[in-house]
Design a protein around this motif. Structure first.
Motif, PDB file in Angstrom:
ATOM      1  N   UNK A 156       5.725   4.252  -6.300  1.00 34.35           N
ATOM      2  CA  UNK A 156       6.914   3.456  -6.577  1.00 34.35           C
ATOM      3  C   UNK A 156       8.200   3.975  -5.997  1.00 34.35           C
ATOM      4  N   UNK A 157       8.191   5.065  -5.252  1.00 36.11           N
ATOM      5  CA  UNK A 157       9.432   5.623  -4.724  1.00 36.11           C
ATOM      6  C   UNK A 157       9.993   4.818  -3.562  1.00 36.11           C
ATOM      7  N   UNK A 158       9.225   3.902  -3.012  1.00 39.07           N
ATOM      8  CA  UNK A 158       9.706   3.058  -1.911  1.00 39.07           C
ATOM      9  C   UNK A 158       9.971   1.628  -2.363  1.00 39.07           C
ATOM     10  N   UNK A 159      10.214   1.407  -3.641  1.00 39.88           N
ATOM     11  CA  UNK A 159      10.390   0.043  -4.138  1.00 39.88           C
ATOM     12  C   UNK A 159      11.586  -0.657  -3.499  1.00 39.88           C
ATOM     13  N   UNK A 160      12.704   0.053  -3.396  1.00 41.44           N
ATOM     14  CA  UNK A 160      13.923  -0.584  -2.897  1.00 41.44           C
ATOM     15  C   UNK A 160      13.774  -1.044  -1.455  1.00 41.44           C
ATOM     16  N   UNK A 180       0.660  -3.209  -5.049  1.00 36.89           N
ATOM     17  CA  UNK A 180       1.658  -2.159  -5.273  1.00 36.89           C
ATOM     18  C   UNK A 180       1.518  -1.480  -6.634  1.00 36.89           C
ATOM     19  N   UNK A 181       1.038  -2.229  -7.636  1.00 40.69           N
ATOM     20  CA  UNK A 181       0.887  -1.710  -8.999  1.00 40.69           C
ATOM     21  C   UNK A 181       2.220  -1.255  -9.588  1.00 40.69           C
ATOM     22  N   UNK A 182       3.299  -1.961  -9.208  1.00 37.71           N
ATOM     23  CA  UNK A 182       4.636  -1.646  -9.704  1.00 37.71           C
ATOM     24  C   UNK A 182       5.236  -2.902 -10.339  1.00 37.71           C
ATOM     25  N   UNK A 183       5.334  -2.921 -11.663  1.00 39.15           N
ATOM     26  CA  UNK A 183       5.799  -4.106 -12.372  1.00 39.15           C
ATOM     27  C   UNK A 183       7.251  -4.456 -12.013  1.00 39.15           C
ATOM     28  N   UNK A 230       6.491  11.303   2.274  1.00 35.52           N
ATOM     29  CA  UNK A 230       5.413  10.334   2.152  1.00 35.52           C
ATOM     30  C   UNK A 230       4.051  11.008   2.314  1.00 35.52           C
ATOM     31  N   UNK A 231       3.125  10.742   1.410  1.00 32.18           N
ATOM     32  CA  UNK A 231       1.782  11.329   1.524  1.00 32.18           C
ATOM     33  C   UNK A 231       0.932  10.532   2.501  1.00 32.18           C
ATOM     34  N   UNK A 283       0.829  -1.208   0.000  1.00 34.47           N
ATOM     35  CA  UNK A 283       0.000   0.000   0.000  1.00 34.47           C
ATOM     36  C   UNK A 283       0.861   1.256   0.000  1.00 34.47           C
ATOM     37  N   UNK A 284       1.933   1.265   0.808  1.00 33.26           N
ATOM     38  CA  UNK A 284       2.808   2.433   0.885  1.00 33.26           C
ATOM     39  C   UNK A 284       3.549   2.644  -0.433  1.00 33.26           C
ATOM     40  N   UNK A 285       3.932   1.539  -1.093  1.00 33.93           N
ATOM     41  CA  UNK A 285       4.594   1.667  -2.394  1.00 33.93           C
ATOM     42  C   UNK A 285       3.653   2.317  -3.400  1.00 33.93           C
ATOM     43  N   UNK A 286       2.390   1.882  -3.392  1.00 34.56           N
ATOM     44  CA  UNK A 286       1.416   2.462  -4.318  1.00 34.56           C
ATOM     45  C   UNK A 286       1.174   3.932  -3.996  1.00 34.56           C
ATOM     46  N   UNK A 287       1.079   4.266  -2.709  1.00 37.06           N
ATOM     47  CA  UNK A 287       0.821   5.651  -2.318  1.00 37.06           C
ATOM     48  C   UNK A 287       1.964   6.578  -2.722  1.00 37.06           C
TER      49      UNK A 287
END
Length: 427
Positions: free
Chosen positions: A230-234, A392-395, A299-300, A223-227
């Motif tokens: 993608x800036x928290x992927x690593x 996450x919606x991050x491929x 972070x939003x 959820x946080x990655x999606x919010x």
């Protein structure tokens, strides 16, 4: 009022120790007040606590009299402060009364409780600025969320039935509500860590949250990655791998506590899951330097947790519990393995604890219990990947985790095969 007890009733060494402890805790708290330049400082707090200690030694009537005299002292202290136009000394007054009661405990022979109260009181006085700053930074949404979480845990949970409410014994409201509380609490803790430590809190949440429920932890991370787009992927990648490692460690500890034989029958695959998850997280960490702290995204953060998501998760848990229980009663070991797989999709800890408990009570063989624990752990690793992919919606993150968790899953299966061969050789 009763007379003063004779001196022979007071063992000298024990009496001296009680009075010295009362004096010590008073001086400990008074030191902070003295440092701040308050009228009631080191000596006043020492005398107040010593007075309470004497009251405790003399008996309940004198203890009450000691507290009453402290009340008079507090009133005089505030009257003097108000006359000097310095405002009421409410904090110092409260601390004096607390030390009076602490001294009474010392006089009655308590040791740990007075020391704990003194340390806590000194901390509250010392951290005045930090506590005030923290309270002023809390938003209305955060305060409502904290109150709502307390209502879920302390108001609703105790009144729910502990036993199943349906004729088939499938729906246990209190057990399902524990999961709802867990989900809400995990979201709240994750929110606080992210707010306090930024991206660094995700990895800490990953491991500590994985010790409780890796599925919930991974969902929150996704959820946080999606919010953050993608800036928290690593850091989320490392957090998910550490959550998987913590899940394997927790399951091994549960087996060891409840059924050592079941742990022996699943030690190899669980060890491979644990070590491979940690290794893959460290490899990614050591592969290159981390981004500088200044590049950490803002972070939003909006809501500490989602109650609707927690309730939906609890409803799914009830469905899985019902289907799993029916399958176990109809298909025996095969049904038990199916239950373990379904339990791993929701909470592998419950499935592993169930397997170990059945083994400990002689209702399931250690081999079957070990296999069930392995299935639950592997299912938990699989569901972590599915959750990240869907939430996450991050491929890019999905592909990385798919490769890493695929390695973990494969090593777990190989470990189960090796475990089976070792058992065959031993028997």
């Amino acid at each position: 009022m009763e007379g003063i007890p004779p001196a022979v009733a007071w063992p000298p060494l024990q009496t001296l120790m009680r009075l010295m402890l009362a004096l010590a805790v008073g001086l400990f708290v008074g030191l902070e007040r003295e440092w701040r330049g308050k009228e009631a400082g080191l000596r006043t707090f020492g005398f107040a606590s010593l007075l309470g200690g004497l009251g405790g030694l003399l008996g309940p009537p004198y203890a009450i009299l000691a507290i009453a005299l402290l009340g008079v002292l507090v009133r005089f202290l505030n009257w003097q402060s108000l006359r000097a136009n310095q405002g009421a000394e409410l904090t110092t007054s409260a601390a004096l009364l607390v030390m009076g009661f602490t001294g009474v405990l010392c006089g009655l022979g308590h040791v740990v409780t007075p020391a704990a109260v003194a340390v806590t009181s000194a901390g509250l006085l010392t951290w005045k600025e930090r506590l005030a700053g923290f309270s002023h930074q809390i938003t209305a949404e955060e305060l409502r969320s904290a109150i709502l979480l307390a209502i879920l845990a302390f108001a609703i949970y105790p009144v729910l039935p502990a036993e199943p409410v349906d004729p088939w014994g499938l729906i246990a409201p209190r057990a399902a509500w524990v999961t709802v509380i867990l989900i809400a609490a995990m979201g709240f803790v994750n929110y606080l860590l992210l707010k306090l430590f930024g991206a660094r809190g995700v990895e800490l949440t990953g491991f500590l949250g994985g010790l409780v429920n890796s599925t919930v932890t991974v969902t929150e991370m996704a959820n946080r990655v999606r919010e953050t787009e993608g800036r928290l992927q690593e850091v989320a990648y490392r957090g998910v791998m550490l959550a998987t490692a913590a899940m394997a460690l927790r399951n091994a500890v549960l087996l060891g506590l409840l059924s050592y034989k079941a742990l022996v029958n699943s030690a190899v695959p669980l060890a491979l899951i644990l070590l491979s998850s940690i290794g893959l997280a460290l490899v990614r960490t050591l592969a290159g330097p981390r981004a500088p702290e200044a590049s950490t995204p803002t972070l939003p953060l909006k809501n500490p947790f989602s109650l609707s998501s927690a309730l939906k998760f609890g409803a799914f848990l009830l469905i899985f519990q019902g289907v799993g229980t029916v399958g176990q009663s109809l298909m025996g070991h095969a049904g038990f393995y199916a239950v373990s797989a379904v339990g791993g999709l929701v909470s592998s800890a419950s499935a592993v604890a169930s397997a170990a408990s059945l083994c400990a009570h002689g209702m399931l063989s250690p081999t079957a219990a070990g296999v069930g624990a392995i299935i639950a752990s592997l299912a938990s690793a699989v569901v972590n990947f599915v959750l990240v992919a869907r939430v996450s919606e991050q491929r890019a993150l999905t592909l990385r985790l798919g490769w890493a968790l695929g390695v973990v899953f494969t090593l777990g299966v190989v470990g189960a095969f090796v475990q089976t061969r070792l058992e065959g050789l031993l028997h």
